[in-house]
Enzyme design. Structure first.
Site, PDB file in Angstrom:
ATOM      1  N   CYS A 126      42.727 -44.315  -0.284  1.00 21.13           N
ATOM      2  CA  CYS A 126      44.690 -43.833   0.202  1.00 21.13           C
ATOM      3  C   CYS A 126      44.114 -42.460   0.810  1.00 21.13           C
ATOM      4  O   CYS A 126      44.582 -42.211   2.129  1.00 21.13           O
ATOM      5  CB  CYS A 126      45.504 -43.484  -0.703  1.00 21.13           C
ATOM      6  N   HIS A 171      51.957 -50.975   2.011  1.00 22.70           N
ATOM      7  CA  HIS A 171      50.222 -50.667   1.726  1.00 22.70           C
ATOM      8  C   HIS A 171      49.182 -51.846   0.604  1.00 22.70           C
ATOM      9  O   HIS A 171      49.644 -51.685  -0.558  1.00 22.70           O
ATOM     10  CB  HIS A 171      50.047 -50.040   1.686  1.00 22.70           C
ATOM     11  N   SER A 220      54.018 -44.564  -6.354  1.00 19.71           N
ATOM     12  CA  SER A 220      53.042 -45.784  -6.147  1.00 19.71           C
ATOM     13  C   SER A 220      53.787 -45.969  -7.382  1.00 19.71           C
ATOM     14  O   SER A 220      54.072 -45.244  -8.095  1.00 19.71           O
ATOM     15  CB  SER A 220      51.756 -44.645  -6.117  1.00 19.71           C
ATOM     16  N   SER A 221      52.994 -47.241  -7.859  1.00 23.06           N
ATOM     17  CA  SER A 221      52.275 -48.181  -9.067  1.00 23.06           C
ATOM     18  C   SER A 221      51.711 -47.474  -9.355  1.00 23.06           C
ATOM     19  O   SER A 221      50.826 -46.692  -9.339  1.00 23.06           O
ATOM     20  CB  SER A 221      53.159 -49.540  -8.643  1.00 23.06           C
ATOM     21  N   ASP A 278      51.992 -49.808   9.606  1.00 26.92           N
ATOM     22  CA  ASP A 278      50.745 -48.594   8.603  1.00 26.92           C
ATOM     23  C   ASP A 278      49.104 -48.842   8.421  1.00 26.92           C
ATOM     24  O   ASP A 278      48.902 -50.072   8.254  1.00 26.92           O
ATOM     25  CB  ASP A 278      51.459 -48.012   7.326  1.00 26.92           C
ATOM     26  N   ASP A 330      46.726 -43.677   5.326  1.00 25.27           N
ATOM     27  CA  ASP A 330      48.265 -44.785   6.238  1.00 25.27           C
ATOM     28  C   ASP A 330      47.837 -44.006   7.435  1.00 25.27           C
ATOM     29  O   ASP A 330      49.187 -45.833   8.231  1.00 25.27           O
ATOM     30  CB  ASP A 330      49.447 -43.493   5.452  1.00 25.27           C
ATOM     31  N   ARG A 332      50.233 -59.589  -8.663  1.00 20.55           N
ATOM     32  CA  ARG A 332      50.315 -59.598  -7.301  1.00 20.55           C
ATOM     33  C   ARG A 332      49.100 -60.335  -6.353  1.00 20.55           C
ATOM     34  O   ARG A 332      48.233 -59.894  -5.855  1.00 20.55           O
ATOM     35  CB  ARG A 332      50.291 -58.458  -6.334  1.00 20.55           C
ATOM     36  N   ASP A 390      45.950 -51.099  -0.766  1.00 15.08           N
ATOM     37  CA  ASP A 390      45.176 -51.217  -1.766  1.00 15.08           C
ATOM     38  C   ASP A 390      45.273 -50.168  -2.802  1.00 15.08           C
ATOM     39  O   ASP A 390      44.729 -49.998  -3.260  1.00 15.08           O
ATOM     40  CB  ASP A 390      44.399 -49.701  -0.552  1.00 15.08           C
TER      41      ASP A 390
HETATM   42  O1  DAV Z   1      51.397 -49.993  -5.743  1.00 12.08           O
HETATM   43  O2  DAV Z   1      52.512 -48.693  -5.731  1.00 12.08           O
HETATM   44  C1  DAV Z   1      51.085 -47.781  -3.710  1.00 12.08           C
HETATM   45  C2  DAV Z   1      49.610 -47.791  -2.270  1.00 12.08           C
HETATM   46  C3  DAV Z   1      49.981 -46.527  -1.854  1.00 12.08           C
HETATM   47  N1  DAV Z   1      49.417 -46.442  -0.870  1.00 12.08           N
HETATM   48  C4  DAV Z   1      51.814 -49.301  -5.122  1.00 12.08           C
HETATM   49  C5  DAV Z   1      50.760 -48.898  -3.725  1.00 12.08           C
END
Ligand code: DAV
Length: 373
Positions: free
Chosen positions: A355, A249, A302-303, A200, A112, A268, A251
């Site tokens: 990450c 982000h 994060s997801s 970032d 990041d 997405r 990634d």
């Molecule tokens: O899908 O929450 C997480 C990316 C963390 N660098 C997400 C993105």
């Protein structure tokens, strides 16, 4: 010769060439920071993190460090040199003349904060007040690379002021429904304003001469313009992914695996007009496999799509989180050798395998993968 005796050279132009030297984050002292304008919209109303802040539970820090250390041991076993950043006391109030904030964030994910391009390591502006000082964790390493490699360029983007003018006030509203939020992101109406350049490093993907940068919550158009002016020999392309209600982000959304091949989060999708650029240069964009989990682990920002946050060691070899069986199966079918890495308990600390790393050295030079602009 021991790995630590290898002379340091900073060089990395893309996300897939053979990796030889990398920074891996550490979990020590990591905090859940108090809410701030940039993070508030990302923490859902019913989240277990809402309203809480302070140091993360020590047993979760110990577990994350154990997994990070095992990951380092595996990488070193494959002949990759690994360095670690130096934590600060994150559980203290910080401030500038413009604002004060209750705690910092932590010492990972390095992806990041630091963008490596060629012989340059660039400290990103960042876009959260809690992460404004995080570059200090990487200064001991960057100082040593600068001393060891006479061609290394240590650069820092202008530190942003991050006053309230950098964020949209109405974006904080808890009354905005998910449908409304998706309409907002589709119109590129994000939490950050264009008051000053913000980015970032984890919003940037490196494809040699071309840089693909996500416009979203953590990177604004002024930040993308700053990157283009800072890297005049590169072509910077802004992308956005309308299906992501919290675009933070790139990634866990868009992951290049080798020249000509990218996996894209099916929730997405890259819009057709932006997709055309990849297709006319013979890049294939395939939907990624679904995550293996319905929910992120506890206290995670994060997801579930961290399933896609894989680390490519070379164009044939990919590290994938060991429980992400569908992602592993897809990568196997695409012809990769897989290295399963237990890592799920690191997710709450800010991400998965991409990450939690930042490149120092990958073999190879700067190539043009997109001759048809
Ligand atoms: O899908 O929450 C997480 C990316 C963390 N660098 C997400 C993105």
């Amino acid at each position: 010769m021991a790995l630590s005796d290898t002379p340091t050279v900073v060089n990395s132009w893309n996300e897939w060439d053979p990796l030889k030297h990398v920074i891996v984050g550490v979990a020590d002292g990591c905090c859940i920071p108090p809410a701030e304008p940039a993070s508030e919209p990302k923490v859902p109303k019913d989240s277990d993190m809402r309203g809480m802040h302070g140091p993360r539970p020590p047993e979760t820090v110990a577990r994350a460090n154990e997994l990070l250390n095992d990951f380092v041991t595996m990488l070193e076993g494959r002949g990759i040199r690994v360095d670690r950043p130096t934590p600060l006391d994150f559980n203290q109030e910080v401030g500038t003349p413009d604002w004060r904030h209750g705690t910092m964030f932590g010492c990972t994910p390095p992806r990041d904060v630091i963008l490596t391009l060629g012989s340059e390591m660039l400290e990103a502006t960042m876009s959260y007040r809690s992460r404004w000082f995080e570059y200090l964790c990487y200064r001991p390493l960057l100082k040593s690379y600068y001393a060891d490699d006479p061609k290394m360029r240590h650069e820092a983007a202008p530190k942003p002021r991050l006053t309230d003018k950098s964020y949209k006030e109405d974006y904080l509203s808890e009354d905005i429904t998910m449908t409304e939020r998706l309409e907002m992101v589709a119109k590129k109406d994000f939490v950050t304003t264009e008051e000053e350049p913000l980015f970032d490093a984890a919003d940037v993907l490196r494809f040699g001469k071309d840089l693909v940068v996500q416009h979203g919550f953590t990177t604004n158009l002024a930040g993308i313009d700053w990157l283009q002016r800072h890297f005049p020999d590169h072509r910077v392309h802004a992308v956005n992914f309308p299906g992501d209600p919290y675009p933070i982000h790139i990634d866990a959304t868009f992951t290049p695996l080798r020249p000509g091949l990218i996996i894209n989060n099916p929730e997405r999708k890259l819009p057709d007009d932006q997709r055309a650029f990849f297709h006319r240069n013979d890049w294939e964009i395939v939907d990624s496999a679904p995550p293996a989990h319905n929910e992120p682990p506890p206290l995670c920002y994060s997801s579930v799509w961290l399933s896609m946050n894989v680390l490519v060691l070379d164009p044939k070899t990919v590290c994938v989180e060991e429980t992400e069986v569908y992602q592993a199966e897809q990568l196997d079918k695409l012809g990769f050798d897989l290295i399963p890495v237990p890592f799920r308990d690191v997710y709450p600390f800010g991400g998965a395998l991409h990450c939690n790393t930042t490149d120092v050295y990958r073999e190879g030079d700067c190539q043009d993968y997109f001759p048809k602009q």
